[in-house]
Structures are given as C-alpha cells and as structure tokens.
Design a protein around this motif. Structure first.
Motif, PDB file in Angstrom:
ATOM      1  N   GLU A  61       0.836  -1.202   0.000  1.00  0.00           N
ATOM      2  CA  GLU A  61       0.000   0.000   0.000  1.00  0.00           C
ATOM      3  C   GLU A  61       0.871   1.253   0.000  1.00  0.00           C
ATOM      4  O   GLU A  61       0.595   2.202  -0.735  1.00  0.00           O
ATOM      5  CB  GLU A  61      -0.932   0.010   1.210  1.00  0.00           C
ATOM      6  N   ARG A  62       1.931   1.248   0.794  1.00  0.00           N
ATOM      7  CA  ARG A  62       2.832   2.401   0.840  1.00  0.00           C
ATOM      8  C   ARG A  62       3.454   2.637  -0.538  1.00  0.00           C
ATOM      9  O   ARG A  62       3.543   3.767  -0.995  1.00  0.00           O
ATOM     10  CB  ARG A  62       3.922   2.198   1.891  1.00  0.00           C
ATOM     11  N   LEU A  63       3.869   1.570  -1.193  1.00  0.00           N
ATOM     12  CA  LEU A  63       4.453   1.685  -2.526  1.00  0.00           C
ATOM     13  C   LEU A  63       3.458   2.306  -3.500  1.00  0.00           C
ATOM     14  O   LEU A  63       3.824   3.152  -4.319  1.00  0.00           O
ATOM     15  CB  LEU A  63       4.906   0.312  -3.035  1.00  0.00           C
ATOM     16  N   ILE A  76      10.072  20.205   0.768  1.00  0.00           N
ATOM     17  CA  ILE A  76      10.476  19.028   1.536  1.00  0.00           C
ATOM     18  C   ILE A  76      10.856  19.412   2.965  1.00  0.00           C
ATOM     19  O   ILE A  76      10.517  18.708   3.914  1.00  0.00           O
ATOM     20  CB  ILE A  76      11.598  18.230   0.846  1.00  0.00           C
ATOM     21  N   ALA A  77      11.503  20.559   3.118  1.00  0.00           N
ATOM     22  CA  ALA A  77      11.864  20.999   4.476  1.00  0.00           C
ATOM     23  C   ALA A  77      10.623  21.346   5.279  1.00  0.00           C
ATOM     24  O   ALA A  77      10.471  20.918   6.430  1.00  0.00           O
ATOM     25  CB  ALA A  77      12.809  22.196   4.402  1.00  0.00           C
ATOM     26  N   ALA A  78       9.720  22.104   4.681  1.00  0.00           N
ATOM     27  CA  ALA A  78       8.511  22.516   5.386  1.00  0.00           C
ATOM     28  C   ALA A  78       7.619  21.323   5.706  1.00  0.00           C
ATOM     29  O   ALA A  78       7.117  21.188   6.838  1.00  0.00           O
ATOM     30  CB  ALA A  78       7.746  23.542   4.547  1.00  0.00           C
ATOM     31  N   LEU A  79       7.423  20.447   4.729  1.00  0.00           N
ATOM     32  CA  LEU A  79       6.517  19.321   4.942  1.00  0.00           C
ATOM     33  C   LEU A  79       7.092  18.255   5.857  1.00  0.00           C
ATOM     34  O   LEU A  79       6.351  17.638   6.629  1.00  0.00           O
ATOM     35  CB  LEU A  79       6.103  18.729   3.593  1.00  0.00           C
ATOM     36  N   MET A  80       8.398  18.019   5.790  1.00  0.00           N
ATOM     37  CA  MET A  80       8.991  17.053   6.722  1.00  0.00           C
ATOM     38  C   MET A  80       8.909  17.569   8.152  1.00  0.00           C
ATOM     39  O   MET A  80       8.617  16.809   9.085  1.00  0.00           O
ATOM     40  CB  MET A  80      10.439  16.741   6.347  1.00  0.00           C
ATOM     41  N   HIS A  81       9.157  18.861   8.336  1.00  0.00           N
ATOM     42  CA  HIS A  81       9.041  19.427   9.679  1.00  0.00           C
ATOM     43  C   HIS A  81       7.602  19.303  10.176  1.00  0.00           C
ATOM     44  O   HIS A  81       7.358  18.866  11.297  1.00  0.00           O
ATOM     45  CB  HIS A  81       9.489  20.890   9.690  1.00  0.00           C
ATOM     46  N   ALA A  82       6.653  19.682   9.322  1.00  0.00           N
ATOM     47  CA  ALA A  82       5.243  19.584   9.702  1.00  0.00           C
ATOM     48  C   ALA A  82       4.852  18.128   9.969  1.00  0.00           C
ATOM     49  O   ALA A  82       4.197  17.832  10.978  1.00  0.00           O
ATOM     50  CB  ALA A  82       4.360  20.170   8.599  1.00  0.00           C
ATOM     51  N   GLY A  83       5.271  17.235   9.089  1.00  0.00           N
ATOM     52  CA  GLY A  83       4.909  15.832   9.238  1.00  0.00           C
ATOM     53  C   GLY A  83       5.457  15.200  10.497  1.00  0.00           C
ATOM     54  O   GLY A  83       4.773  14.429  11.174  1.00  0.00           O
ATOM     55  N   LEU A  84       6.708  15.540  10.830  1.00  0.00           N
ATOM     56  CA  LEU A  84       7.304  14.989  12.048  1.00  0.00           C
ATOM     57  C   LEU A  84       6.707  15.632  13.294  1.00  0.00           C
ATOM     58  O   LEU A  84       6.453  14.956  14.294  1.00  0.00           O
ATOM     59  CB  LEU A  84       8.823  15.159  12.003  1.00  0.00           C
ATOM     60  N   LEU A 109       1.981   8.628   4.652  1.00  0.00           N
ATOM     61  CA  LEU A 109       1.678   9.964   4.131  1.00  0.00           C
ATOM     62  C   LEU A 109       2.958  10.747   3.899  1.00  0.00           C
ATOM     63  O   LEU A 109       3.138  11.365   2.847  1.00  0.00           O
ATOM     64  CB  LEU A 109       0.753  10.719   5.092  1.00  0.00           C
ATOM     65  N   ARG A 110       3.870  10.707   4.878  1.00  0.00           N
ATOM     66  CA  ARG A 110       5.152  11.418   4.708  1.00  0.00           C
ATOM     67  C   ARG A 110       5.919  10.869   3.509  1.00  0.00           C
ATOM     68  O   ARG A 110       6.486  11.623   2.728  1.00  0.00           O
ATOM     69  CB  ARG A 110       5.996  11.308   5.979  1.00  0.00           C
ATOM     70  N   ALA A 111       5.939   9.553   3.358  1.00  0.00           N
ATOM     71  CA  ALA A 111       6.657   8.942   2.232  1.00  0.00           C
ATOM     72  C   ALA A 111       6.006   9.300   0.901  1.00  0.00           C
ATOM     73  O   ALA A 111       6.704   9.588  -0.080  1.00  0.00           O
ATOM     74  CB  ALA A 111       6.707   7.421   2.407  1.00  0.00           C
ATOM     75  N   ALA A 112       4.687   9.285   0.845  1.00  0.00           N
ATOM     76  CA  ALA A 112       3.992   9.612  -0.403  1.00  0.00           C
ATOM     77  C   ALA A 112       4.275  11.051  -0.818  1.00  0.00           C
ATOM     78  O   ALA A 112       4.476  11.337  -2.001  1.00  0.00           O
ATOM     79  CB  ALA A 112       2.490   9.394  -0.244  1.00  0.00           C
ATOM     80  N   ILE A 113       4.332  11.948   0.157  1.00  0.00           N
ATOM     81  CA  ILE A 113       4.582  13.360  -0.152  1.00  0.00           C
ATOM     82  C   ILE A 113       6.051  13.596  -0.495  1.00  0.00           C
ATOM     83  O   ILE A 113       6.358  14.228  -1.507  1.00  0.00           O
ATOM     84  CB  ILE A 113       4.145  14.251   1.023  1.00  0.00           C
ATOM     85  N   THR A 114       6.952  13.100   0.334  1.00  0.00           N
ATOM     86  CA  THR A 114       8.367  13.420   0.133  1.00  0.00           C
ATOM     87  C   THR A 114       9.027  12.558  -0.932  1.00  0.00           C
ATOM     88  O   THR A 114       9.592  13.081  -1.885  1.00  0.00           O
ATOM     89  CB  THR A 114       9.150  13.307   1.451  1.00  0.00           C
ATOM     90  N   ILE A 115       8.958  11.239  -0.794  1.00  0.00           N
ATOM     91  CA  ILE A 115       9.595  10.349  -1.770  1.00  0.00           C
ATOM     92  C   ILE A 115       8.823  10.403  -3.085  1.00  0.00           C
ATOM     93  O   ILE A 115       9.413  10.492  -4.161  1.00  0.00           O
ATOM     94  CB  ILE A 115       9.657   8.905  -1.241  1.00  0.00           C
TER      95      ILE A 115
END
Length: 126
Positions: free
Chosen positions: A2-4, A48-56, A64-70
């Motif tokens: 599913e993540r893939l 990526i910086a803004a969304l990773m900070h928000a996601g973490l 969700l973090r992987a789908a957005i960033t990767i």
C-alpha cells in the motif's frame, strides 16, 4: 504494498507537475536558461523541508510522509532530497559529512554527467 502504491501515485503527480512547470517556464521566460528546473528545485527544497518538519511535528503517518516526500516531491525534483539530507547533517552538527556530501554530489554529479556524455559520444560515434 500500500505504501508503494501511494509513493508511486505521488511520484506520478510530481513528475506531471515538473513537466507542466517546465513547459510553462519555457513559454513564459524562454528556453535559453533552465528556468523550469530551477523553479522545481527551489520549490522542492522549500517544500520538503517545510513538509517534513510539519509531518514529524504533527506525527503524520509514515505512509503519508513517504507519499509526499519520496513520491510527490521526489517526482518533482531529486535535488530536494539531497538538500534536505545535507541540511539535516548540518543541523545534527555533522559539518564534515555535510560538506563531503555537498561537494561530492556537485562535483561528482558534474563529472558523472560529463563521463556519460563522453561515453555516449564514443559509443554513438558523435
């Protein structure tokens, strides 16, 4: 699996966005400079910086973090991943590895690209 799926879906959206931005930028600013690539690389670094900070911070699920960033941002630009990882090394106080990563990526990328061009020219006889 599913993540893939979600990563691939995000990647498709990011790739489409990259293409559309490149076409728009070439029409708007001309094609003598790679404005589209510059735009997606800078936007990707910001995102990526803004969304990773928000996601973490907000504890978004890993998928969700992987789908957005990767996926999404990775499809938009791979430079954003390099920037995020190098910035993270600096934040963690690992200045030598950060400098090594930056230098090797920039110089090594240029050298690898040049070597690829030379090899292709040799193979194709052009």
């Amino acid at each position: 699996m599913e993540r893939l799926f979600w990563i691939c879906l995000g990647g498709a959206a990011g790739t489409a966005a990259r293409y559309l931005i490149a076409v728009w930028a070439a029409q708007r600013f001309g094609s003598t400079f790679p404005y589209g690539t510059l735009i997606v690389n800078l936007a990707g670094c910001f995102a990526i910086a803004a969304l990773m900070h928000a996601g973490l911070t907000l504890m978004w699920p890993g998928t969700l973090r992987a789908a957005i960033t990767i996926g999404l941002i990775g499809g938009l630009t791979t430079y954003s991943s390099f920037n995020y990882e190098t910035t993270r090394l600096v934040q963690d106080g690992a200045l030598a590895p950060a400098a090594f990563n930056a230098g090797l990526t920039i110089v090594g990328g240029f050298a690898a690209g040049w070597l690829g061009l030379l090899c292709a020219r040799q193979i194709l006889g052009q």
